[in-house]
Design a protein around this motif. Structure first.
Motif, mmCIF file in Angstrom:
data_model
loop_
_atom_site.group_PDB
_atom_site.id
_atom_site.type_symbol
_atom_site.label_atom_id
_atom_site.label_comp_id
_atom_site.label_asym_id
_atom_site.label_seq_id
_atom_site.Cartn_x
_atom_site.Cartn_y
_atom_site.Cartn_z
ATOM 1 N N PHE A 1 15.236 74.878 49.847
ATOM 2 C CA PHE A 1 16.437 75.590 49.128
ATOM 3 C C PHE A 1 17.230 74.589 48.051
ATOM 4 C CE2 PHE A 1 16.051 77.600 53.122
ATOM 5 C CZ PHE A 1 15.416 78.930 52.648
ATOM 6 N N THR A 2 17.581 74.688 47.152
ATOM 7 C CA THR A 2 18.652 74.090 46.235
ATOM 8 C C THR A 2 20.073 74.251 46.976
ATOM 9 O OG1 THR A 2 17.493 74.341 44.083
ATOM 10 C CG2 THR A 2 19.687 73.830 44.014
ATOM 11 N N THR A 3 20.587 73.402 47.423
ATOM 12 C CA THR A 3 21.772 73.380 47.989
ATOM 13 C C THR A 3 22.854 74.325 47.427
ATOM 14 O OG1 THR A 3 21.392 71.083 48.838
ATOM 15 C CG2 THR A 3 23.811 71.889 49.411
ATOM 16 N N ALA A 4 22.890 74.265 46.149
ATOM 17 C CA ALA A 4 23.962 74.944 45.399
ATOM 18 C C ALA A 4 23.808 76.451 45.596
ATOM 19 C CB ALA A 4 23.850 74.604 43.791
ATOM 20 N N ASP A 5 22.552 76.968 46.062
ATOM 21 C CA ASP A 5 22.397 78.410 46.053
ATOM 22 C C ASP A 5 22.433 78.828 47.632
ATOM 23 O OD1 ASP A 5 21.438 78.566 43.587
ATOM 24 O OD2 ASP A 5 19.406 77.850 43.855
ATOM 25 N N CYS A 6 23.144 77.841 48.293
ATOM 26 C CA CYS A 6 22.954 78.184 49.806
ATOM 27 C C CYS A 6 24.655 78.470 50.420
ATOM 28 C CB CYS A 6 22.515 77.097 50.581
ATOM 29 S SG CYS A 6 20.628 76.546 50.398
ATOM 30 N N THR A 7 24.571 78.884 51.398
ATOM 31 C CA THR A 7 26.075 78.836 52.167
ATOM 32 C C THR A 7 25.787 78.208 53.467
ATOM 33 O OG1 THR A 7 25.689 81.087 53.043
ATOM 34 C CG2 THR A 7 26.799 80.899 50.734
ATOM 35 N N ASP B 1 21.451 67.493 47.541
ATOM 36 C CA ASP B 1 21.000 68.183 46.509
ATOM 37 C C ASP B 1 19.948 69.545 46.850
ATOM 38 O OD1 ASP B 1 22.146 66.493 44.427
ATOM 39 O OD2 ASP B 1 20.668 65.007 45.304
ATOM 40 N N ARG B 2 19.081 68.996 47.730
ATOM 41 C CA ARG B 2 18.301 70.390 48.293
ATOM 42 C C ARG B 2 18.047 70.184 49.600
ATOM 43 N NH1 ARG B 2 12.589 70.272 46.411
ATOM 44 N NH2 ARG B 2 12.519 68.110 46.260
#
Length: 520
Positions: free
Chosen positions: A225-231, A211-212
């Motif tokens: 970081f929030t994982t959904a905002d990462c690559t 999730d993070r």
């Protein structure tokens, strides 16, 4: 989550130091109930040390641990376990002489008193089936592969109903299927309001399960970081401080040695039986050619360890023939193989490659202390050993403040790089590398694979055993697949694909796979 619920874990200003080493400094971290929190960083960034502080293995010199809103001090791992914190370590914490069932029950408050081996084995079998991790309850841990030992570690923690589960590289020796089962179990664990911290270098898995994400560099936290905002590429660049570019490492540079026509080593119908009489290697035949990387794929525990031991003289064959430089090898003798130019990076560095309590210098001299210049007329030359160790560390790009400190004080990744460079020194003919990139960060993996291709280009025969099919396809000239001790097939890497390799890993016969190679 009800309003006002505190984080299950808060770290405030954590600092942990070893002689000459700042492992952690000013680390803050929040982990919430119902969260899977990934921890990333290069080897030596302080991830495992930080989690060892959380679980009471180490006590911090600075900072505070807060659990459910209350400050805590864990004097031992038992204190942390009683508080609901369990950890699956990258390096196994099992008693080698005990059975699987005995290890599962050791130190467990719920273990029945005076339980017979049969009762413990039955309970272990039930736990194994409940969590979907197959183990042999009556097997001694010392007889298990690294993959099987990891399953026991995971079961020990899951059985104790931890509500904060810390996992250090938990998928390193799991198949894709087992990884999927583990992730389903972690999601179910999270859904019950529990929390997970997962240390991993597999960025695709981090993206899938977390999730993070928090990233450490040089012992300090860079950011969360929030994982959904990462690559994956963004995480990799943040972790190592530079962009990582993957390339096809099968392409040989100009001037590289060609694949030799004659094999430097051959196995002819080699079989091995263990101490219980079980055939762990079955009728294996293969040729190793200078200037070639032979990749070996397979689920952990399917004969890879025994294959490496036969190829390096650690285990005697039961039947068959081993030919080294055209000469039949009569007996298993690691010294003979080493003197013939056979290096070995084993699957478990602490168990098989290093003496953890000895100094870094002593460990780097282990393979050459009987030779000049370290051996000076029967006497150990400490100055020459020190110079050797410094040279290996420079080549491995490992910064060491004190070569006299125990090698166990280094991170697992730095230990691995030193072992690899030590073995490459003696691998003038053959290097047998079992899972050499296991537990390394993305930058260190590229470096390790570069070691293998450099040796190949110098004309050395390389055996590369890995559970990462992408790495195998990226560097290997041929890929052999093992199942239940058999070499199912050897494929030309440029024509191989993950689907075919996966089917062979699962036991499909080569005849059932159009286009598959035949054992060579």
């Amino acid at each position: 989550m009800p309003p006002g619920t505190p984080p299950v874990l808060q770290l405030r200003g954590i600092g942990k130091f070893f002689p000459g080493v700042i492992a952690n400094k000013d680390v803050d971290l929040d982990v919430w109930p119902g969260e899977i929190h990934a921890l990333l960083g290069e080897n030596g960034a302080g991830k495992s040390t930080l989690m060892n502080v959380v679980t009471g293995i180490y006590q911090p010199e600075e900072g505070e641990i807060i659990l459910d809103g209350y400050g805590q001090t864990f004097a031992s791992p038992q204190d942390a376990i009683r508080a609901g914190i369990g950890m699956v370590h990258q390096h196994f914490k099992l008693v080698q002489a005990f059975t699987v069932a005995e290890n599962i029950h050791l130190g467990w408050d719920e273990a029945p008193r005076m339980a017979s081996p049969a009762v413990m084995e039955a309970r272990t079998r039930e736990i194994s089936e409940r969590f979907g991790f197959p183990v042999r309850p009556d097997a001694r841990v010392c007889d298990l592969s690294a993959g099987e030992q990891q399953r026991v570690e995971i079961l020990r923690v899951l059985a104790r109903r931890a509500r904060l589960l810390i996992m250090d590289e938990p998928t390193a020796v799991l198949t894709p299927e087992e990884t999927g089962e583990l992730f389903r179990a972690l999601r179910a664990f999270r859904a019950q309001g529990n929390a997970v911290i997962i240390i991993s270098h597999k960025l695709d898995e981090v993206m899938e399960i977390s999730d993070r994400v928090s990233i450490l560099r040089g012992g300090r936290k860079v950011d969360t970081f929030t994982t959904a905002d990462c690559t994956p590429s963004m995480l990799a660049a943040t972790m190592v401080g530079r962009d990582i570019v993957r390339r096809n490492m099968r392409v040989r540079p100009e001037g590289a040695a060609p694949i030799a026509a004659d094999p430097v080593m051959q196995l002819r119908h080699v079989s091995v039986r263990d101490g219980r009489g079980v055939e762990t290697l079955r009728d294996v035949s293969l040729d190793l050619h200078g200037g070639e990387i032979l990749g070996i794929a397979g689920v952990a525990g399917n004969g890879q360890r025994e294959l490496t031991q036969v190829l390096t003289g650690l285990v005697a064959r039961t039947t068959g023939e081993i030919v080294l430089d055209g000469q039949s090898v009569v007996q298993a003798d690691p010294a003979l193989f080493a003197h013939a130019g056979v290096g070995h990076i084993p699957e478990d560095r602490l168990r098989s490659a290093l003496a953890p309590s000895l100094s870094i210098t002593a460990n780097m001299a282990l393979r050459e202390y009987t030779q000049a210049p370290i051996d000076r007329h029967g006497l150990y030359d400490a100055k020459a050993a020190g110079e050797l160790a410094q040279g290996i560390a420079e080549l491995a790009q490992v910064s060491i403040p004190d070569f006299a400190m125990p090698i166990r004080n280094l991170s697992g990744g730095n230990q691995q790089r030193l072992v690899a460079r030590r073995e490459i020194r003696i691998a003038t003919r053959v290097l047998v590398a079992a899972y050499p990139a296991r537990g390394l960060d993305i930058g260190a993996i590229a470096t390790m694979l570069g070691y293998l291709t450099d040796l190949r280009d110098q004309g050395v025969a390389v055996v590369f055993i890995s559970e990462d099919l992408e790495d195998l396809l990226n560097v290997s000239d041929r890929i052999g697949v093992m199942f239940h001790g058999r070499l199912m097939s050897i494929l030309d890497a440029k024509d191989a694909d993950m689907a075919t390799i996966g089917l062979l890993m699962g036991g499909r016969e080569p005849a059932d796979l159009p286009g598959a190679g035949v054992p060579q």
